[in-house]
Design a protein around this motif. Structure first.
Motif, PDB file in Angstrom:
ATOM      1  N   ARG A  62       4.710   6.454   0.739  1.00 24.63           N
ATOM      2  CA  ARG A  62       6.008   5.818   0.530  1.00 24.63           C
ATOM      3  C   ARG A  62       7.075   6.471   1.408  1.00 24.63           C
ATOM      4  O   ARG A  62       7.909   5.779   1.994  1.00 24.63           O
ATOM      5  CB  ARG A  62       6.407   5.918  -0.948  1.00 24.63           C
ATOM      6  N   ARG A  90       0.815  -1.209   0.000  1.00 23.27           N
ATOM      7  CA  ARG A  90       0.000   0.000   0.000  1.00 23.27           C
ATOM      8  C   ARG A  90       0.858   1.272   0.000  1.00 23.27           C
ATOM      9  O   ARG A  90       0.387   2.334  -0.405  1.00 23.27           O
ATOM     10  CB  ARG A  90      -0.925   0.010   1.223  1.00 23.27           C
ATOM     11  N   SER A  91       2.101   1.175   0.451  1.00 18.74           N
ATOM     12  CA  SER A  91       2.952   2.371   0.510  1.00 18.74           C
ATOM     13  C   SER A  91       3.257   2.932  -0.869  1.00 18.74           C
ATOM     14  O   SER A  91       3.649   4.095  -1.000  1.00 18.74           O
ATOM     15  CB  SER A  91       4.262   2.057   1.243  1.00 18.74           C
ATOM     16  N   HIS A  92       3.064   2.123  -1.913  1.00 25.95           N
ATOM     17  CA  HIS A  92       3.322   2.589  -3.276  1.00 25.95           C
ATOM     18  C   HIS A  92       2.138   3.353  -3.870  1.00 25.95           C
ATOM     19  O   HIS A  92       2.217   3.820  -5.010  1.00 25.95           O
ATOM     20  CB  HIS A  92       3.665   1.403  -4.177  1.00 25.95           C
ATOM     21  N   CYS A  93       1.067   3.502  -3.095  1.00 20.37           N
ATOM     22  CA  CYS A  93      -0.123   4.183  -3.615  1.00 20.37           C
ATOM     23  C   CYS A  93       0.066   5.687  -3.722  1.00 20.37           C
ATOM     24  O   CYS A  93      -0.623   6.343  -4.505  1.00 20.37           O
ATOM     25  CB  CYS A  93      -1.335   3.868  -2.741  1.00 20.37           C
ATOM     26  N   SER A  94       0.956   6.246  -2.906  1.00 18.92           N
ATOM     27  CA  SER A  94       1.198   7.683  -2.983  1.00 18.92           C
ATOM     28  C   SER A  94       2.607   7.992  -2.511  1.00 18.92           C
ATOM     29  O   SER A  94       3.203   7.209  -1.762  1.00 18.92           O
ATOM     30  CB  SER A  94       0.187   8.462  -2.130  1.00 18.92           C
ATOM     31  N   ALA A  95       3.120   9.131  -2.947  1.00 22.85           N
ATOM     32  CA  ALA A  95       4.471   9.534  -2.554  1.00 22.85           C
ATOM     33  C   ALA A  95       4.562   9.767  -1.052  1.00 22.85           C
ATOM     34  O   ALA A  95       5.578   9.449  -0.421  1.00 22.85           O
ATOM     35  CB  ALA A  95       4.877  10.795  -3.312  1.00 22.85           C
ATOM     36  N   GLN A  96       3.503  10.308  -0.456  1.00 20.78           N
ATOM     37  CA  GLN A  96       3.518  10.583   0.978  1.00 20.78           C
ATOM     38  C   GLN A  96       3.551   9.288   1.788  1.00 20.78           C
ATOM     39  O   GLN A  96       4.290   9.178   2.771  1.00 20.78           O
ATOM     40  CB  GLN A  96       2.288  11.414   1.375  1.00 20.78           C
TER      41      GLN A  96
END
Length: 428
Positions: free
Chosen positions: A74, A66-72
């Motif tokens: 990640r 799920r961390s790859h869903c947005s830059a924040q």
């Protein structure tokens, strides 16, 4: 944004019969109701996925995905990885250390080989336990008591190593009984005695990865962590298994099996190597069709059952009684301060319950939160523990579900999943 959508990214029963264009054409009130019900359903589905990931020990994998869903997201996830690798001083660092210590170091099933695999909490936990608790054998298969002479690193072979490398291990020990055998994996070295511990034996990667040897600097660092840096080491790639059985191989195999049980008791459960050797002094075992130990006997009594799904161990009631008899006191009550030196091997963790729960737990019922008086601080969720009364007498044994810190505060839910009660034949 709804105006930019041509197809639904996430499906739900609410949107099953609607296209984005049709929803856009609705009046604002009706559109709001449909999208609200859709969002609620998607949110509930994600929460269910998270709960299932927690139950299966896969929550870290889901968080990484799920961390790859947005830059924040990640950036936040990478910051957590940095804290786990090099914790800050203060509350944040303390929370990072608690996260690692509260994670079950072994996992059933496979583990994808990704860039951050070595920063995952259960991998860090296992490596720290290995560095702190693993010890060289007290004696060798030929009954000699000399110091080790060399380290043998088995590389270029895939798990299961009992099939691909056992013949090479036996050959090396035949040549030099005082050899310490380690296995090279994509995430570091492990003792051969831990060859079936997951996820090391279930790393999901291409076959070519297993052929890539660790560089010498990595090996030297790994040997330093295991306190083996003063010994010479050799690197061996297993060849084909010989047609003829090596003379003395059964004696060596039995010794390796005993080392496996002693090391797992020490590393995963904090049992002193001397007590592990005592428990396995007259050890015999029963094997499965795949040639793995399924039952371990001490003096003809079934004491331990190796767990085939993750490489850990489970105790029997007799094994729990044997280990509990070595204790001279009960665990600390919550709130009491520990006075004494911290030990590398503090013993198998114990959970002390209130008197009212003893008749039920002693018959095999689970220990519930709110009925726990105290617990050893080194309790690890997912690993065996002893359930005792205020005098330290055995009531049951099972698997811890939460940490000691959580048991001190929680009032609902499961604390220990009991495997067997110690009072089934008594009048309590």
């Amino acid at each position: 944004r709804l105006e930019e959508i041509n197809e639904w990214r996430y499906q739900s029963s609410e949107l099953f019969n609607w296209t984005p264009e049709e929803v856009r054409a609705l009046d604002s009130k009706e559109r709001e109701k449909i999208l609200a019900r859709h969002n609620l359903e998607v949110t509930q589905s994600e929460l269910a996925r998270c709960r299932e990931a927690v139950r299966n020990g896969k929550i870290w994998n889901l968080a990484e995905e799920r961390s790859h869903c947005s830059a924040q997201l990640r950036d936040a996830f990478l910051w957590i990885l940095e804290q786990l690798d090099d914790p800050d001083e203060g509350p944040v660092g303390m929370s990072s250390m608690r996260m690692i210590s509260s994670t079950n170091p072994v996992r059933g099933g496979g583990e994808n080989l990704v860039d951050d695999i070595e920063e995952r909490p259960h991998i860090l936990h296992f490596k720290s336990l290995l560095a702190m608790r693993w010890r060289i054998p007290g004696s060798w298969w030929d009954e000699s008591l000399d110091v080790p002479q060399r380290v043998v690193i088995i590389e270029g072979s895939k798990p299961p190593w009992r099939d691909s490398s056992l013949h090479t291990v036996i050959s090396c020990l035949t040549d030099e009984p005082r050899s310490i055998v380690l296995i090279s994996t994509p995430i570091g070295l492990i003792p051969y005695s831990m060859e079936d511990v997951s996820p090391w034996c279930h790393i999901d990667c291409s076959d070519d990865v297993w052929d890539l040897p660790l560089d010498e600097d990595e090996i030297i660092q790994e040997l330093f962590e295991l306190d083996l840096s003063d010994l010479p080491f050799i690197r061996i790639s297993p060849g084909p298994s010989p047609d003829e059985r090596i003379e003395g191989s059964k004696i060596i195999r039995d010794w390796l099996d005993r080392c496996s049980i002693v090391d797992k008791l020490s590393v995963l459960n904090g049992v002193t190597p001397s007590l592990g050797c005592k428990i396995t002094s007259e050890m015999t075992s029963r094997r499965s069709k795949t040639n793995r130990m399924v039952n371990v006997y001490s003096g003809g009594v079934h004491t331990i059952s190796p767990r085939l799904n993750d490489g850990g161990i489970s105790l029997t009631l007799e094994g729990a009684r044997m280990i509990n008899s070595e204790y001279s006191s009960s665990p600390l009550i919550f709130g009491e301060e520990f006075e004494g030196d911290e030990l590398d091997h503090p013993g198998l963790a114990r959970v002390m319950i209130v008197d009212d729960a003893i008749p039920f737990v002693g018959q095999g019922r689970n220990v519930m939160q709110g009925y726990v008086l105290g617990a050893d601080p080194h309790l690890i969720p997912g690993q065996p523990c002893l359930v005792v009364d205020s005098n330290g007498d055995l009531v049951a044994h099972g698997t811890a579900i939460t940490t000691a810190r959580e048991m001190a505060y929680l009032t609902k839910g499961l604390a220990v999943r009991v495997r067997d009660g110690a009072l089934k034949d008594s009048d309590v």
